[in-house]
Design an enzyme around this catalytic site. Structure first.
Site: not given
Ligand code: CAA
Length: 379
Positions: A363
């Site tokens: 996550e």
């Molecule tokens: N909350 C809400 N919106 C968000 C957000 C958040 N935490 N983070 C990014 N966004 C939105 C941004 O506002 C943006 O929206 P708009 O274009 O409409 O303005 C959009 O998402 C893209 O954002 P970024 O340009 O910041 O995107 P990025 O490519 O730089 O990535 C990141 C952002 C935070 C690194 C994201 O990719 C991320 O969280 N990565 C990790 C993914 C993750 O947690 N994976 C876990 C897998 S699920 C799992 O583990 C489940 C399981 O089985 C246990």
């Protein structure tokens, strides 16, 4: 600010504590060793209302607040962090995501059985080449009349083999970057949907982690969650809440290890007295207890902030970052206090140490939490 629990929260804590002690503890080491899913216990958790705690009663959930949920998550994860993650994914990623963004038919068909524990859910975002970099989705969903054709592979999916309902993130329009990503509900048994290999993991070994393969899977349009292009936002918003659940899991792991170390330090004697009477051990216990308390405050704050509405991404990232870091630190010290006994499988602490590591990875890794926090600071 008040630190008192409501009657309902105290009841939840007692029920979760009792369930964990009576139904999860005795077999936890065997399930870990054999990588065996706690099937009977997950069914019981559904009957006790732990699988859809925050879902409204209208959809057969408990209608509870997020604080009650994290209290239960901590108690379950203290004893068995595998049961903790199974519960967390179903509650905060699958049920919450469906209740918040699903339509009435989707809630009727999928949310009710998920929240009541009749079925189990999985959240499918990660791919072989898209873990932290979640916008780089390679799974595609191509519209063809009244359905989408889904192709691709998902990796490290919690509840991957045991779930019935899968929330799957896929590209619907690669030209549009993350605005071309959509979310779908897939069901086990759909033609072309294969559950791949079960992962042989370091920790949380009795949770069920698989890769999933989609080959020309036909998914009805009515299974799309929200509009086309909403999938990335859906995943991010859902993960903001999911991270609070994992923070509570990490807190539970730390607390479980600390309680074992405290008890052991009173029994184990060295140099003529219980080891808890040696300052070297007392300093460790004091550090562990302080870190746990600080993590608990961050986890509770994130939960309360979510319940109050508004933006809680920052608070949830801080809670997950800190709770998972101290889960590693505390479990390492708990093993140290146990000495040689801490390094063998008859004692629960070595399992808790292995379980702690994943909380810094799934996550969103610790580094991802720092990205979320620092972006918010610099905004
Ligand atoms: N909350 C809400 N919106 C968000 C957000 C958040 N935490 N983070 C990014 N966004 C939105 C941004 O506002 C943006 O929206 P708009 O274009 O409409 O303005 C959009 O998402 C893209 O954002 P970024 O340009 O910041 O995107 P990025 O490519 O730089 O990535 C990141 C952002 C935070 C690194 C994201 O990719 C991320 O969280 N990565 C990790 C993914 C993750 O947690 N994976 C876990 C897998 S699920 C799992 O583990 C489940 C399981 O089985 C246990």
């Amino acid at each position: 600010m008040t630190f008192d629990f409501t009657e309902e929260q105290l009841t939840v804590r007692e029920a979760a504590r009792e369930f964990a002690r009576n139904h999860l503890l005795h077999d936890a080491i065997a399930r870990d060793t054999e990588s065996r899913f706690p099937e009977k216990q997950v069914k019981q958790m559904g009957e006790l209302g732990f699988m859809g705690m925050m879902t409204s009663p209208e959809y057969l959930g408990g209608g509870m607040d997020t604080l009650s949920y994290v209290i239960a998550m901590e108690e379950i994860s203290k004893i068995d962090a595998s049961a903790g993650v199974i519960m967390s994914v179903n509650n905060s990623l699958v049920c919450w995501g469906l209740e918040k963004y699903g339509n009435a038919d989707q809630k009727e068909k999928f949310l009710k059985p998920l929240a009541s524990g009749a079925t189990l859910g999985a959240f499918c975002l990660s791919e072989p080449e898209a873990g932290s970099d979640a916008t780089s989705q390679k799974t595609t969903a191509v519209r063809n009349g009244d359905h989408y054709v889904v192709n691709g592979t998902k990796n490290w999916i919690t509840n991957g083999g045991t779930a019935n309902t899968y929330l799957v993130i896929a590209q619907t329009d690669p030209e549009k970057g993350h605005h071309g990503i959509s979310a779908f509900i897939l069901e086990k048994g759909m033609e072309g949907f294969t559950v791949g290999k079960k992962e042989d993991k370091l920790g949380i070994r009795s949770s069920d982690t698989h890769s999933l393969m989609f080959s020309e899977v036909s998914v009805p349009v009515e299974n799309r969650i929200g509009e086309e292009g909403f999938g990335f936002k859906f995943a991010m918003e859902t993960l903001n809440g999911g991270r609070i659940g994992i923070a509570a899991q990490a807190l539970g792991i730390a607390c479980g290890a600390y309680e074992l170390a405290l008890a052991y330090s009173k029994e184990r004697r060295a140099f003529g007295k219980p080891i808890c009477e040696h300052q070297a051990i007392q300093f460790k216990l004091a550090d562990m207890a302080t870190k746990i308390e600080a993590a608990r405050l961050l986890v509770y704050k994130a939960a309360c902030q979510k319940d109050q509405g508004g933006d809680y991404a920052h608070a949830s990232a801080m809670a997950k970052l800190y709770a998972s870091e101290i889960a590693m630190e505390v479990t390492i010290e708990a093993v140290q206090i146990h000495g040689g006994y801490g390094y063998v499988k008859e004692y629960h602490v070595e399992r808790l140490l292995r379980d702690a590591k994943i909380t810094q990875i799934y996550e969103g890794t610790s580094e991802i939490q720092k990205i979320v926090i620092s972006r918010n600071l610099l905004r």
